[in-house]
Design a protein around this motif. Structure first.
Motif, PDB file in Angstrom:
ATOM      1  N   ALA A 145     -41.069   0.009  -0.477  1.00  0.00           N
ATOM      2  CA  ALA A 145     -41.300   1.027  -1.494  1.00  0.00           C
ATOM      3  C   ALA A 145     -42.493   0.563  -2.315  1.00  0.00           C
ATOM      4  O   ALA A 145     -42.514  -0.570  -2.801  1.00  0.00           O
ATOM      5  CB  ALA A 145     -40.072   1.191  -2.388  1.00  0.00           C
ATOM      6  N   THR A 146     -43.502   1.406  -2.440  1.00  0.00           N
ATOM      7  CA  THR A 146     -44.718   1.002  -3.143  1.00  0.00           C
ATOM      8  C   THR A 146     -45.146   2.065  -4.142  1.00  0.00           C
ATOM      9  O   THR A 146     -44.676   3.213  -4.103  1.00  0.00           O
ATOM     10  CB  THR A 146     -45.880   0.746  -2.155  1.00  0.00           C
ATOM     11  N   SER A 147     -46.048   1.675  -5.024  1.00  0.00           N
ATOM     12  CA  SER A 147     -46.567   2.625  -6.014  1.00  0.00           C
ATOM     13  C   SER A 147     -47.870   2.096  -6.580  1.00  0.00           C
ATOM     14  O   SER A 147     -48.220   0.934  -6.401  1.00  0.00           O
ATOM     15  CB  SER A 147     -45.551   2.846  -7.143  1.00  0.00           C
ATOM     16  N   ALA A 148     -48.571   2.965  -7.272  1.00  0.00           N
ATOM     17  CA  ALA A 148     -49.848   2.625  -7.906  1.00  0.00           C
ATOM     18  C   ALA A 148     -49.721   2.925  -9.399  1.00  0.00           C
ATOM     19  O   ALA A 148     -49.977   4.047  -9.837  1.00  0.00           O
ATOM     20  CB  ALA A 148     -50.987   3.424  -7.285  1.00  0.00           C
ATOM     21  N   PRO A 149     -49.311   1.938 -10.202  1.00  0.00           N
ATOM     22  CA  PRO A 149     -49.035   2.199 -11.613  1.00  0.00           C
ATOM     23  C   PRO A 149     -50.257   2.562 -12.449  1.00  0.00           C
ATOM     24  O   PRO A 149     -50.109   3.025 -13.591  1.00  0.00           O
ATOM     25  CB  PRO A 149     -48.395   0.898 -12.106  1.00  0.00           C
ATOM     26  N   GLY A 150     -51.459   2.361 -11.909  1.00  0.00           N
ATOM     27  CA  GLY A 150     -52.655   2.781 -12.626  1.00  0.00           C
ATOM     28  C   GLY A 150     -53.064   4.211 -12.343  1.00  0.00           C
ATOM     29  O   GLY A 150     -54.075   4.691 -12.853  1.00  0.00           O
ATOM     30  N   VAL A 151     -52.260   4.908 -11.530  1.00  0.00           N
ATOM     31  CA  VAL A 151     -52.569   6.279 -11.111  1.00  0.00           C
ATOM     32  C   VAL A 151     -51.435   7.213 -11.527  1.00  0.00           C
ATOM     33  O   VAL A 151     -50.253   6.849 -11.411  1.00  0.00           O
ATOM     34  CB  VAL A 151     -52.754   6.334  -9.575  1.00  0.00           C
ATOM     35  N   ALA A 152     -51.782   8.406 -12.008  1.00  0.00           N
ATOM     36  CA  ALA A 152     -50.763   9.397 -12.367  1.00  0.00           C
ATOM     37  C   ALA A 152     -51.257  10.774 -11.948  1.00  0.00           C
ATOM     38  O   ALA A 152     -51.544  11.637 -12.782  1.00  0.00           O
ATOM     39  CB  ALA A 152     -50.459   9.359 -13.863  1.00  0.00           C
ATOM     40  N   THR A 153     -51.367  10.981 -10.636  1.00  0.00           N
ATOM     41  CA  THR A 153     -51.909  12.237 -10.113  1.00  0.00           C
ATOM     42  C   THR A 153     -50.837  13.187  -9.615  1.00  0.00           C
ATOM     43  O   THR A 153     -51.134  14.348  -9.332  1.00  0.00           O
ATOM     44  CB  THR A 153     -52.873  11.955  -8.948  1.00  0.00           C
TER      45      THR A 153
END
Length: 355
Positions: A145-153
């Motif tokens: 499970a991954t995510s990009a916490p600097g992105v909110a698109t």
């Protein structure tokens, strides 16, 4: 997506890996890290995931030059209880960190039966589809499970302002009974499309085939340019059933950022990633034979399903990528037009010969 793309030229796999590794090394990345990042990017192209393959290399080199991608050092150990590990990735290369975490899990899973590694504050982790194969081929199960916490698109279901990243989830497991013994390789996201694909379409002046984005007013649209105009990506399921993608996007962000303890609360910027990686040994549960007896039956039922009119036969997740990978090993890696051209300025600047 609208408009046909040019036929992809084919290149020797090893030559591409050496070229990319040489670029990263010339930019200051330690040799082992450079080789791993290059290998994962080329693996993505081999499997047909060309938005997350060597097409990312120029961006990574830009990030190194800007000081946003660390090129040396080791992750910080936040905790280590044997089967449960958490790292501060210290903005080190994501493909190297993920590979290192999987290697650690493979070393320990025989003892513990299942091992989990949480990584926060990592740089971009590239294509998740590039990781599960080698785990599944060993008779083990991988989930990510991954995510990009600097992105909110990605908008939450019912909302119009981005709050989440696409939050990809990947998994791989053996089947033992599919044609050729293919493992199932899953790479999906909580969003209906990806930021990289939207950026590519915008650059090429193309649109999506369907309305997978929203403009700033909340209207569904096929125009990728709305992401630079206050628009958002719809969660998987779209306007009708987007609560599904919203739910797994939340879960993926909670597992990756929550378990590592590093994420949105720190307000990171740029290509920051987090991951929660698990490796399971079926031998610690009902046994590998029992596991593949069930997965072989499950997948056989899927493959036996009559196809819809006008469609091709049913495939398992990852089968198309595996066939493309086999073709790439025989005939060369198909690279989308423009990918090597994007690296030519870096090759000239760093003194690395083009492949």
């Amino acid at each position: 997506m609208s408009a046909a793309s040019e036929p992809a030229a084919r290149h020797d796999r090893d030559a591409l890996v050496r070229f990319a590794a040489a670029l990263f090394a010339a930019a200051g990345m330690e040799a082992g890290k450079a080789a791993t990042v290059a290998d994962i990017l080329v693996e993505a192209d081999m499997m047909g995931h060309d938005t997350h393959g060597l097409g990312l290399a120029a961006r990574y080199l830009d990030e190194i030059a800007a000081g946003h991608l660390a090129t040396t050092g080791e992750p910080g150990v936040v905790s280590d209880r044997g089967a449960c590990v958490a790292w501060d990735g210290r903005r080190l290369p994501g493909p190297w960190l993920v590979t290192k975490a999987i290697d650690l899990a493979l070393e320990r899973v025989g003892q513990y039966g299942m091992v989990a590694v949480a990584i926060g504050n990592a740089h971009h982790m590239a294509c998740l589809a590039a990781y599960p194969r080698r785990v599944a081929e060993r008779g083990l199960v991988l989930t990510m499970a991954t995510s990009a916490p600097g992105v909110a698109t990605v908008a939450p279901f019912g909302g119009t302002r981005g709050a989440l990243s696409p939050a990809p989830i990947a998994a791989g497991f053996p089947t033992g009974g599919t044609p050729g013994g293919d493992p199932v390789l899953i790479d999906i996201s909580g969003s209906i499309t990806t930021n990289n694909m939207a950026a590519r379409l915008a650059r090429e002046g193309r649109r999506y085939d369907r309305p997978w984005l929203m403009d700033a007013e909340g209207n569904a649209t096929d125009d990728p340019n709305v992401l630079t105009q206050g628009g958002t990506v719809l969660p998987a399921g779209g306007l009708d059933h987007g609560q599904k993608g919203y739910g797994w996007g939340l879960l993926s962000e909670a597992l990756s950022q929550g378990m590592s303890g590093l994420g949105r609360a720190e307000k990171p910027a740029g290509m920051t990633n987090a991951a929660f990686i698990q490796v399971f040994d079926p031998a610690a549960f009902g046994g590998l034979d029992a596991f593949t007896r069930q997965t072989a039956t499950i997948t056989a039922n899927c493959l036996a399903s009559p196809p819809r009119a006008g469609g091709g036969k049913v495939r398992l997740p990852g089968q198309s990528g595996l066939r493309k990978r086999e073709q790439a090993l025989r005939e060369g890696v198909a690279l989308r037009a423009g990918i090597l051209d994007s690296l030519r300025p870096w090759a000239e600047k760093l003194g690395v010969p083009m492949p």
